[in-house]
Design a protein around this motif. Structure first.
Motif, short mmCIF file in Angstrom:
data_model
loop_
_atom_site.label_atom_id
_atom_site.label_comp_id
_atom_site.label_asym_id
_atom_site.label_seq_id
_atom_site.Cartn_x
_atom_site.Cartn_y
_atom_site.Cartn_z
N LYS A 9 0.82 -1.22 0.00
CA LYS A 9 0.00 0.00 0.00
C LYS A 9 0.85 1.27 0.00
N ASP A 10 2.15 1.16 0.30
CA ASP A 10 3.01 2.34 0.25
C ASP A 10 3.46 2.65 -1.18
N GLY A 11 3.00 1.85 -2.14
CA GLY A 11 3.32 2.09 -3.54
C GLY A 11 4.49 1.28 -4.07
N SER A 12 5.15 0.54 -3.21
CA SER A 12 6.30 -0.26 -3.64
C SER A 12 5.84 -1.53 -4.34
N ALA A 13 6.70 -2.04 -5.20
CA ALA A 13 6.41 -3.28 -5.92
C ALA A 13 7.69 -4.07 -6.07
N LYS A 14 7.59 -5.39 -5.94
CA LYS A 14 8.75 -6.25 -6.10
C LYS A 14 8.36 -7.44 -6.97
N GLU A 15 9.05 -7.59 -8.09
CA GLU A 15 8.76 -8.67 -9.02
C GLU A 15 9.77 -9.80 -8.84
N TYR A 16 9.29 -11.03 -8.88
CA TYR A 16 10.13 -12.20 -8.67
C TYR A 16 10.18 -13.05 -9.93
N PRO A 17 11.28 -13.74 -10.15
CA PRO A 17 11.34 -14.70 -11.26
C PRO A 17 10.56 -15.95 -10.91
N LEU A 18 10.54 -16.91 -11.81
CA LEU A 18 9.87 -18.17 -11.54
C LEU A 18 10.57 -18.87 -10.38
N LEU A 19 9.82 -19.17 -9.31
CA LEU A 19 10.36 -19.80 -8.11
C LEU A 19 9.46 -20.96 -7.71
N SER A 20 9.98 -21.84 -6.88
CA SER A 20 9.12 -22.86 -6.29
C SER A 20 8.11 -22.17 -5.39
N LYS A 21 6.96 -22.79 -5.19
CA LYS A 21 5.95 -22.19 -4.33
C LYS A 21 6.42 -22.12 -2.88
N ASP A 22 7.29 -23.04 -2.47
CA ASP A 22 7.86 -22.96 -1.12
C ASP A 22 8.71 -21.70 -0.97
N LYS A 23 9.48 -21.38 -2.01
CA LYS A 23 10.31 -20.19 -1.97
C LYS A 23 9.45 -18.93 -2.04
N VAL A 24 8.42 -18.94 -2.88
CA VAL A 24 7.49 -17.81 -2.94
C VAL A 24 6.85 -17.58 -1.57
N ALA A 25 6.48 -18.67 -0.90
CA ALA A 25 5.87 -18.56 0.43
C ALA A 25 6.80 -17.83 1.39
N GLN A 26 8.07 -18.16 1.36
CA GLN A 26 9.04 -17.49 2.24
C GLN A 26 9.15 -16.00 1.91
N GLU A 27 9.12 -15.67 0.62
CA GLU A 27 9.20 -14.27 0.21
C GLU A 27 7.94 -13.50 0.62
N VAL A 28 6.79 -14.12 0.47
CA VAL A 28 5.54 -13.48 0.87
C VAL A 28 5.56 -13.16 2.36
N LEU A 29 5.99 -14.13 3.16
CA LEU A 29 6.04 -13.92 4.61
C LEU A 29 7.09 -12.87 4.98
N ALA A 30 8.23 -12.88 4.30
CA ALA A 30 9.27 -11.89 4.59
C ALA A 30 8.76 -10.48 4.31
N GLN A 31 8.05 -10.30 3.20
CA GLN A 31 7.50 -8.98 2.86
C GLN A 31 6.38 -8.59 3.83
N ALA A 32 5.56 -9.54 4.23
CA ALA A 32 4.47 -9.24 5.17
C ALA A 32 5.01 -8.86 6.53
N MET A 33 6.10 -9.52 6.95
CA MET A 33 6.66 -9.22 8.26
C MET A 33 7.19 -7.78 8.34
N GLU A 34 7.59 -7.22 7.22
CA GLU A 34 8.05 -5.84 7.21
C GLU A 34 6.91 -4.86 7.56
N LEU A 35 5.68 -5.29 7.39
CA LEU A 35 4.52 -4.45 7.67
C LEU A 35 3.98 -4.65 9.08
N MET A 36 4.50 -5.67 9.78
CA MET A 36 3.98 -6.00 11.11
C MET A 36 4.71 -5.20 12.18
N PRO A 37 4.00 -4.76 13.21
CA PRO A 37 4.65 -4.03 14.31
C PRO A 37 5.62 -4.93 15.06
N LEU A 38 6.69 -4.36 15.54
CA LEU A 38 7.68 -5.14 16.29
C LEU A 38 7.13 -5.59 17.61
#
Length: 397
Positions: free
Chosen positions: A368-397
């Motif tokens: 929602k801050d306007g940023s975008a990150k594009e990924y190459p073809l990855l395994s769904k397990d790797k995509v899952a890790q990236e999704v969680l890593a990006q989501a954690m950046e939005l979570m309060p400490l």
């Protein structure tokens, strides 16, 4: 602590190592397996290679990589070594410093913690020599998963049966949680996955091509990061991920009520399910018989679960998915804003390797801050890790 060295010694319970290896992999652990010669009489290396996604080590003198000494490399690699099942023979060797095969040589060389799950005949388990050997290993700092009691393979009844894989997994997770920084420890994560089915009559329904693989991969990864995970899943052919609370549903309405019940307690919600947008207005109680050349089924809109979550959002981080076949950025950004999301994971399901039922994905993550990150073809397990890593950046400490 993510790297597990699973050591399988020769007993009838060796078959349980397959479940242990599979569930550890599903939880996000990296697993490498060593097998004694006798264990291969009960289960094949190929089975454990397939389930661990790594080669299996069986011979001290088989050096496939000239740059390292295999058993020393494995000894240094492991965060935790687990012997399951552990025979009286293996326990005796370790207790007395005997290194005459791949497993004992590696375990005597490692500085990683070692967990032992004994499995043997009740009289063997109670023998003073075996008890003394286990006590010696305990004094050395080895950890034990107590065997269970009951009917043993030999026909005796008593203590000596290998602990169930779920108990061994729980011990590994508990020990790992105490030894490593788990980024989602203490967080509650809700994930939806799979398709929904909208009933027409008792034998017919409308659905879509979603396999649930992406959502299940996220659930496994989140559990491996220490989260308390609730997975609300439509019908799939997938194995239920280990270590998660699993809520099966059929229809969009069932998924809506299951999600809303859990939503207030959640820190992160990832809505990856492909729910039906429409459902039959009339649901027949009996099978509709074929009468005419054509049959029209009147449809009505289902509840837009993601929109309701966006409206009721308080402290939760809300992540949606956009499976499109064109205008990916336009549709994804519109959905992100319209449904009050914090992040959206978009993919073009018409692209090769990024559609339903495959094990790979190609995504773009918009925030929602306007940023975008594009990924190459990855395994769904790797995509899952990236999704969680990006989501954690939005979570309060």
């Amino acid at each position: 602590m993510k790297k597990i060295l699973l050591c399988v010694t020769g007993g009838i319970a060796a078959y349980k190592a397959a479940t242990i290896a599979s569930q550890l992999y599903q939880l996000g652990f990296e697993v490498k397996v060593m097998m004694s010669e006798s264990s291969q009489k009960f289960i094949t290396p190929l089975t454990l290679q397939t389930l661990s996604r790594n080669e299996v080590y069986t011979n001290t003198f088989e050096e496939r990589n000239p740059n390292v000494v295999a058993h020393i490399d494995l000894a240094d690699w492991a965060d935790l070594a687990v012997v399951a099942p552990a025979t009286a023979n293996c326990i005796g060797k370790l207790a007395n410093g005997i290194a005459d095969d791949m497993i004992t040589t590696t375990l005597l060389a490692t500085t990683a913690p070692i967990m032992i799950a004994p499995a043997m005949n009740v009289n063997m388990y109670q023998h003073p020599a075996v008890q003394a050997n286990m006590q010696k290993l305990a004094d050395y700092g080895y950890r034990f998963v107590e065997p269970g009691e009951g009917l043993l393979a030999c026909g005796y009844i008593g203590k000596g049966r290998l602990a169930e894989p779920e108990e061994i997994i729980a011990c590994i997770k508990d020990f790992s949680a105490k030894q490593m920084d788990l980024p989602l420890e203490g967080k509650k994560v809700l994930i939806t996955a799979g398709p929904t089915r909208e009933q027409v009559d008792p034998v017919r329904y409308f659905t879509n091509y979603s396999s649930g693989k992406m959502g299940y991969a996220i659930a496994r990864a989140a559990a491996g990061m220490g989260a308390s995970v609730t997975l609300v899943s439509g019908p799939t052919a997938l194995e239920k991920p280990a270590g998660v609370m699993f809520i099966p549903v059929e229809s969009t309405d069932e998924m809506f009520h299951a999600v809303m019940k859990e939503y207030p307690e959640m820190d992160l919600v990832i809505k990856s399910a492909a729910v039906a947008d429409y459902t039959p207005r009339i649901k027949y109680g009996e099978k509709v018989k074929k009468k005419n050349e054509s049959w029209s089924v009147e449809m009505e809109k289902t509840t837009d679960i993601l929109s309701v979550l966006g409206e009721k959002k308080e402290r939760q981080v809300l992540v949606g998915f956009a499976a499109e076949t064109g205008n990916l950025e336009g549709y994804a950004l519109d959905k992100l804003k319209r449904k009050n999301l914090d992040m959206i994971v978009a993919n073009n399901v018409a692209q090769e390797g990024a559609g339903f039922s495959v094990d790979t994905n190609r995504v773009v993550i918009y925030k929602k801050d306007g940023s975008a990150k594009e990924y190459p073809l990855l395994s769904k397990d790797k995509v899952a890790q990236e999704v969680l890593a990006q989501a954690m950046e939005l979570m309060p400490l």
